[in-house]
Write a protein that holds these residues in place. Structure first.
Motif, PDB file in Angstrom:
ATOM      1  N   GLU A 129       4.685  -5.384   7.144  1.00 36.90           N
ATOM      2  CA  GLU A 129       5.357  -6.270   6.056  1.00 36.90           C
ATOM      3  C   GLU A 129       4.433  -6.388   4.728  1.00 36.90           C
ATOM      4  OE1 GLU A 129       7.990 -10.326   5.322  1.00 36.90           O
ATOM      5  OE2 GLU A 129       6.528 -10.122   6.950  1.00 36.90           O
ATOM      6  N   VAL A 130       3.179  -6.685   4.831  1.00 36.61           N
ATOM      7  CA  VAL A 130       2.375  -6.731   3.850  1.00 36.61           C
ATOM      8  C   VAL A 130       2.219  -5.512   2.964  1.00 36.61           C
ATOM      9  CG1 VAL A 130      -0.062  -6.751   3.076  1.00 36.61           C
ATOM     10  CG2 VAL A 130       0.652  -8.388   4.776  1.00 36.61           C
ATOM     11  N   GLY A 131       2.433  -4.325   3.767  1.00 33.42           N
ATOM     12  CA  GLY A 131       2.285  -2.972   3.114  1.00 33.42           C
ATOM     13  C   GLY A 131       3.669  -2.783   2.356  1.00 33.42           C
ATOM     14  N   MET A 132       4.868  -3.230   2.950  1.00 33.02           N
ATOM     15  CA  MET A 132       6.107  -2.873   2.350  1.00 33.02           C
ATOM     16  C   MET A 132       6.237  -3.750   1.163  1.00 33.02           C
ATOM     17  SD  MET A 132       8.734  -2.553   5.514  1.00 33.02           S
ATOM     18  CE  MET A 132       8.409  -4.152   6.158  1.00 33.02           C
ATOM     19  N   LEU A 133       5.892  -4.936   1.160  1.00 34.15           N
ATOM     20  CA  LEU A 133       5.885  -5.855   0.088  1.00 34.15           C
ATOM     21  C   LEU A 133       5.118  -5.392  -0.911  1.00 34.15           C
ATOM     22  CD1 LEU A 133       6.016  -9.232   1.815  1.00 34.15           C
ATOM     23  CD2 LEU A 133       7.894  -8.318   0.551  1.00 34.15           C
ATOM     24  N   GLY A 134       3.859  -4.901  -0.677  1.00 29.44           N
ATOM     25  CA  GLY A 134       2.804  -4.598  -1.897  1.00 29.44           C
ATOM     26  C   GLY A 134       3.455  -3.201  -2.468  1.00 29.44           C
ATOM     27  N   VAL A 135       3.936  -2.306  -1.724  1.00 27.95           N
ATOM     28  CA  VAL A 135       4.527  -1.109  -2.163  1.00 27.95           C
ATOM     29  C   VAL A 135       5.490  -1.201  -3.460  1.00 27.95           C
ATOM     30  CG1 VAL A 135       6.259   0.724  -1.761  1.00 27.95           C
ATOM     31  CG2 VAL A 135       4.398   0.353  -0.438  1.00 27.95           C
ATOM     32  N   PHE A 136       6.485  -2.470  -3.243  1.00 23.10           N
ATOM     33  CA  PHE A 136       7.470  -2.711  -4.226  1.00 23.10           C
ATOM     34  C   PHE A 136       6.951  -3.386  -5.398  1.00 23.10           C
ATOM     35  CE2 PHE A 136      10.277  -1.833  -0.441  1.00 23.10           C
ATOM     36  CZ  PHE A 136      10.582  -0.609  -0.810  1.00 23.10           C
ATOM     37  N   THR A 137       5.861  -4.047  -5.453  1.00 20.13           N
ATOM     38  CA  THR A 137       5.180  -4.887  -6.329  1.00 20.13           C
ATOM     39  C   THR A 137       4.029  -4.413  -7.074  1.00 20.13           C
ATOM     40  OG1 THR A 137       4.041  -6.181  -4.645  1.00 20.13           O
ATOM     41  CG2 THR A 137       6.119  -6.842  -5.320  1.00 20.13           C
ATOM     42  N   ALA A 138       3.600  -3.284  -6.542  1.00 21.54           N
ATOM     43  CA  ALA A 138       2.542  -2.573  -7.261  1.00 21.54           C
ATOM     44  C   ALA A 138       2.909  -2.055  -8.418  1.00 21.54           C
ATOM     45  CB  ALA A 138       1.989  -1.526  -6.270  1.00 21.54           C
ATOM     46  N   GLN A 139       1.943  -2.232  -9.582  1.00 22.24           N
ATOM     47  CA  GLN A 139       2.366  -1.763 -10.899  1.00 22.24           C
ATOM     48  C   GLN A 139       1.385  -0.708 -11.408  1.00 22.24           C
ATOM     49  OE1 GLN A 139       4.682  -2.537 -12.585  1.00 22.24           O
ATOM     50  NE2 GLN A 139       4.438  -1.917 -14.664  1.00 22.24           N
ATOM     51  N   ASN A 140       0.567  -0.273 -10.394  1.00 21.26           N
ATOM     52  CA  ASN A 140      -0.246   1.056 -10.865  1.00 21.26           C
ATOM     53  C   ASN A 140      -0.279   1.832  -9.389  1.00 21.26           C
ATOM     54  OD1 ASN A 140      -2.961   0.981  -9.090  1.00 21.26           O
ATOM     55  ND2 ASN A 140      -2.959  -1.036 -10.335  1.00 21.26           N
ATOM     56  N   LEU A 141      -0.432   3.211  -9.800  1.00 20.45           N
ATOM     57  CA  LEU A 141      -0.104   3.872  -8.707  1.00 20.45           C
ATOM     58  C   LEU A 141      -1.256   4.029  -7.612  1.00 20.45           C
ATOM     59  CD1 LEU A 141       0.832   7.335 -10.730  1.00 20.45           C
ATOM     60  CD2 LEU A 141       2.082   6.066  -9.300  1.00 20.45           C
ATOM     61  N   ILE A 142      -2.431   3.733  -7.918  1.00 17.40           N
ATOM     62  CA  ILE A 142      -3.385   3.820  -6.896  1.00 17.40           C
ATOM     63  C   ILE A 142      -2.975   2.691  -5.862  1.00 17.40           C
ATOM     64  CG2 ILE A 142      -5.862   2.953  -6.408  1.00 17.40           C
ATOM     65  CD1 ILE A 142      -6.549   4.634  -8.730  1.00 17.40           C
ATOM     66  N   LEU A 143      -2.918   1.311  -6.490  1.00 19.23           N
ATOM     67  CA  LEU A 143      -2.288   0.315  -5.896  1.00 19.23           C
ATOM     68  C   LEU A 143      -1.128   0.621  -4.870  1.00 19.23           C
ATOM     69  CD1 LEU A 143      -3.509  -2.651  -5.299  1.00 19.23           C
ATOM     70  CD2 LEU A 143      -2.199  -3.455  -6.894  1.00 19.23           C
ATOM     71  N   MET A 150      -1.041   1.601   3.971  1.00 17.69           N
ATOM     72  CA  MET A 150      -0.947   0.484   4.838  1.00 17.69           C
ATOM     73  C   MET A 150       0.087   0.434   5.760  1.00 17.69           C
ATOM     74  SD  MET A 150      -1.521  -3.459   3.766  1.00 17.69           S
ATOM     75  CE  MET A 150      -2.818  -3.171   2.902  1.00 17.69           C
ATOM     76  N   THR A 151       1.310   1.018   5.365  1.00 19.74           N
ATOM     77  CA  THR A 151       2.512   1.089   6.410  1.00 19.74           C
ATOM     78  C   THR A 151       2.316   2.112   7.247  1.00 19.74           C
ATOM     79  OG1 THR A 151       3.566   2.468   4.806  1.00 19.74           O
ATOM     80  CG2 THR A 151       3.905   0.166   4.245  1.00 19.74           C
ATOM     81  N   LEU A 152       1.571   2.952   7.104  1.00 20.90           N
ATOM     82  CA  LEU A 152       1.526   4.041   8.212  1.00 20.90           C
ATOM     83  C   LEU A 152       0.932   3.680   9.434  1.00 20.90           C
ATOM     84  CD1 LEU A 152       0.649   7.238   5.901  1.00 20.90           C
ATOM     85  CD2 LEU A 152       2.726   6.172   6.252  1.00 20.90           C
ATOM     86  N   ILE A 153      -0.363   3.097   9.260  1.00 18.80           N
ATOM     87  CA  ILE A 153      -1.030   2.801  10.551  1.00 18.80           C
ATOM     88  C   ILE A 153      -0.235   1.849  11.552  1.00 18.80           C
ATOM     89  CG2 ILE A 153      -3.159   2.198  11.726  1.00 18.80           C
ATOM     90  CD1 ILE A 153      -3.071   4.839  10.082  1.00 18.80           C
ATOM     91  N   PRO A 154       0.082   0.846  11.001  1.00 18.51           N
ATOM     92  CA  PRO A 154       1.091  -0.197  11.616  1.00 18.51           C
ATOM     93  C   PRO A 154       2.212   0.422  12.582  1.00 18.51           C
ATOM     94  CG  PRO A 154       0.393  -1.337   9.855  1.00 18.51           C
ATOM     95  CD  PRO A 154      -0.035   0.043   9.474  1.00 18.51           C
ATOM     96  N   MET A 155       2.793   1.409  11.555  1.00 19.42           N
ATOM     97  CA  MET A 155       4.117   2.090  11.900  1.00 19.42           C
ATOM     98  C   MET A 155       3.968   2.952  13.340  1.00 19.42           C
ATOM     99  SD  MET A 155       7.363   1.791  11.538  1.00 19.42           S
ATOM    100  CE  MET A 155       8.636   2.455  11.966  1.00 19.42           C
ATOM    101  N   PHE A 156       2.929   3.626  13.139  1.00 23.94           N
ATOM    102  CA  PHE A 156       2.101   4.602  14.181  1.00 23.94           C
ATOM    103  C   PHE A 156       2.132   3.840  15.504  1.00 23.94           C
ATOM    104  CE2 PHE A 156      -1.481   6.431  16.390  1.00 23.94           C
ATOM    105  CZ  PHE A 156      -0.882   7.731  16.426  1.00 23.94           C
TER     106      PHE A 156
END
Length: 504
Positions: A129-143, A150-156
């Protein structure tokens, strides 16, 4: 009042749940489930608060935060290579944040049927959930990239450890495909960073559109096209676009139902978000040049998913191919490059997130009781589970685009946009809309009122907390269908920005 802390609190608040879970005993299953669920409540309340902030007429820029984070130094006096911690939301990303928080909370409730290694499950769930929320609020590409990873490893691990019979194969397929997409995305980010000296999304949109603005060597049109194609592949894997879709079918069938709610409802939408925010937002001119190809890809997705959904014998596979088909509508809307089409694509992102989450929740309920999702074994279910069958039928009607539900609004606008510019392709795409009604009615009517092959009178209907996800999601689907301005109004500023970028 300074509200710059709100988005940081929104994104990282699930970590508090992880910290509490670390001190809860593994054997105390009720406490683990309760903490796991309660940890999703703070981001839900904050997300709803941002929406209320908008409704009260206040500026979403109040939530923006920018702080020094990584500085490379030594290149120029202005420290050319700097990465900032930047979070921000507009109407589009705010709606996706609310969708993420709602689906995550309801999926946590649906996870109460998980019966092994709960502590590890909910820790990974909250990290996801942290990764998903971060994806939609990040304002630069690296973040954005860091949260994306961060979403890939927990999902795996959630697929590979808590899934069904072929869960490990599905988990590795997920990781390989999405890992390749991440590698391609990283190359794009590094090229932009090295050439433009920034990864801030707003600044990139300005520099790429007006490359002479303070640049010694503007990016050529051919490089821009190459970067856009790379983004199309990277986010096309996530969406997914045919033929980059096979991994998704495995995940939808083998992952536990609560995780499929998140995967289908949220994670697939990161692909659409990336195409809109970065592909269309940063490279509008090149997106115009590829619009016909993108429309064709959308038609292929729509028809391919619809026709293959029609011949499936497993309800999970019907819904998996249905997701592929419905993501084609997103591509169709974006290819139209007009306000109706783009708004329809964004509506489809939100609408499908709710509808697919509801359908997969109901699949989980059925599988938990009957230990099967084969259509042949589910006939006549309405006799024993009338409430669940009624909600399933309503969800199916929403998915096929019944007026008065969210699916109709999104499909109508996307096709309206495409008919304005590519009427022949739009007419071909309408075949997919017809097929959607065919395969969904065949599957759902067969399950609810078809020939019964077993006795369901002893099977319990929805009960207890199961009503909460079912009723909540159905309410939101109807609300958007009857009152679409709950989405349309916040989107206006984002749409205006996109249309200005396209020269409209």
């Amino acid at each position: 009042m300074d509200l710059s802390f709100v988005l940081t609190l929104l994104v990282f608040s699930p970590l508090l749940g992880i910290a509490v879970l670390a001190f809860v005993g593994k054997s105390n299953e009720k406490s683990v489930k309760l903490v796991g669920f309660l940890a999703t409540i703070p981001p839900l309340l904050i997300a709803v608060g941002t929406y209320l902030h908008y409704l009260w007429g206040k500026d979403l820029e109040d939530f923006s935060v920018r702080a020094e984070w990584i500085q490379f130094g030594g290149f120029t006096e202005e420290n050319f290579f700097s990465v900032y911690y930047e979070l921000a939301i507009d109407g589009f990303s705010m709606l996706l944040v609310v969708l993420t928080a709602v689906v995550a909370t309801l999926a946590a409730l649906a996870s109460w049927k998980v019966n092994r290694e709960l502590k590890g499950y909910f820790m990974l769930f909250l990290l996801l959930e942290v990764g998903m929320l971060g994806v939609f609020t990040a304002q630069n590409l690296i973040l954005f990239f860091l949260f994306f990873e961060m979403t890939l490893i927990p999902m795996f691990f959630l697929i590979g450890k808590w899934g069904y019979f072929e869960r490990e194969k599905a988990a590795y397929s997920f990781l390989i495909y999405n890992g390749l997409g991440s590698a391609i995305l990283l190359i794009v980010i590094m090229v932009l960073f090295s050439r433009l000296g920034t990864t801030n999304i707003d600044i990139l949109q300005t520099l790429v559109k007006d490359p002479a603005a303070g640049l010694d060597e503007p990016i050529t049109a051919s490089v821009k096209m190459g970067l856009l194609i790379a983004l199309l592949v990277a986010f096309g894997i996530k969406l997914p676009i045919v033929p980059l879709h096979s991994w998704m079918l495995k995940v939808h069938v083998q992952a536990p139902p609560a995780i499929v709610m998140i995967h289908s409802g949220i994670l697939l939408k990161i692909g659409a978000y990336g195409l809109i925010r970065f592909g269309l937002g940063i490279f509008p001119e090149q997106f115009k040049e590829l619009s016909v190809i993108i429309a064709i890809l959308g038609i292929v997705n729509l028809l391919y998913g619809a026709f293959l959904a029609f011949i499936q014998k497993d309800f999970k596979m019907v819904l998996a191919y249905s997701s592929i088909s419905h993501m084609g509508i997103v591509l169709i809307g974006l290819a139209a490059l007009n306000e109706a089409g783009i708004q329809g694509a964004i509506f489809q992102v939100i609408s499908h997130g709710l509808i697919s989450a509801l359908l997969f929740f109901l699949v989980g309920v059925l599988y938990n009781r009957l230990d099967t999702s084969l259509l042949a074994n589910l006939g006549g279910l309405a006799k024993g589970m009338p409430i669940a069958s009624g909600i399933l039928l309503a969800a199916g009607m929403a998915s096929l685009g019944l007026p008065g539900m969210s699916g109709f609004v999104s499909e109508f606008m996307a096709f309206l946009g495409l008919f304005e510019v590519m009427p022949v392709l739009a007419a071909i795409g309408c075949i997919g809309i017809i097929m959607t009604a065919v395969y969904l009615l065949r599957a759902i009517l067969g399950i609810t009122y078809g020939q019964s092959h077993r006795e369901f009178t002893a099977v319990s209907d929805l009960k207890g907390v199961e009503y909460v996800p079912a009723v909540t999601l159905l309410f939101l689907i109807v609300l958007i269908g009857v009152f679409p301005s709950v989405l349309g109004s916040p989107l206006q500023s984002a749409l205006k920005t996109i249309m200005l970028g396209l020269g409209g």
